[in-house]
Enzyme design. Structure first.
Site, short mmCIF file in Angstrom:
data_model
loop_
_atom_site.label_atom_id
_atom_site.label_comp_id
_atom_site.label_asym_id
_atom_site.label_seq_id
_atom_site.Cartn_x
_atom_site.Cartn_y
_atom_site.Cartn_z
N MET A 1 0.86 -1.15 0.00
CA MET A 1 0.00 0.00 0.00
C MET A 1 0.91 1.21 0.00
O MET A 1 1.83 1.22 0.78
CB MET A 1 -0.84 -0.06 1.27
CG MET A 1 -2.19 0.59 1.22
SD MET A 1 -2.23 2.34 1.20
CE MET A 1 -1.82 2.77 2.83
N PRO A 2 0.80 2.17 -0.83
CA PRO A 2 -0.33 2.54 -1.66
C PRO A 2 -0.46 1.72 -2.94
O PRO A 2 0.42 0.94 -3.29
CB PRO A 2 -0.05 4.01 -2.00
CG PRO A 2 1.42 4.15 -1.91
CD PRO A 2 1.87 3.18 -0.85
N LEU A 3 -1.58 1.93 -3.63
CA LEU A 3 -1.85 1.29 -4.90
C LEU A 3 -1.48 2.25 -6.02
O LEU A 3 -1.96 3.38 -6.06
CB LEU A 3 -3.34 0.94 -5.00
CG LEU A 3 -3.85 0.46 -6.35
CD1 LEU A 3 -3.17 -0.84 -6.78
CD2 LEU A 3 -5.36 0.27 -6.29
#
Length: 129
Positions: A1-3
């Site tokens: 994460m993040p994407l």
């Protein structure tokens, strides 16, 4: 994460894609201090005529190497975002030969309840993460 979701003009080799993704991931790890193994990246490739990426009066010229990156993430500080933009363009230029003028980034923020990493649970809320 993040994407990270990358939109690119089709035609890069697998090696070029790997280099691009690795360079972007290194920027994420450094700017946001996420674990190295925490990696979510999706690549979308488009015919050249399906990507129109013009600046908004900044005089920025783009090439076929343009990268449009949408990052979905928990809230990040302004400094973290600025560090990410700087590190990302530095890494992409150094590792992949992509000019900083060819990098467009949009950040979409969400909250802990907006993530499930599998098994039908919200791991940020359950304490698993």
């Amino acid at each position: 994460m993040p994407l990270l979701r990358f939109d690119l003009v089709a035609g890069r080799t697998q090696a070029e894609l790997t280099t691009l993704l690795d360079a972007a991931h290194a920027a994420v790890v450094e700017a946001f201090e996420v674990p190295d193994g925490d990696r979510y990246q999706v690549v979308h490739q488009h015919p050249a005529g399906e990507m129109v990426v013009h600046d908004t009066g900044l005089g920025i010229d783009r090439t076929r190497d343009v990268v449009v990156l949408q990052m979905t993430s928990r809230k990040r500080t302004q400094q973290q975002k600025e560090d990410f933009y700087r590190l990302l363009t530095r890494n992409l230029e150094k590792e992949a030969g992509i000019a900083p003028s060819d990098v467009v980034v949009s950040v979409v923020e969400n909250a802990d309840a907006d993530w499930s990493f599998g098994h039908g649970r919200a791991q940020f809320l359950t304490g698993e993460l």
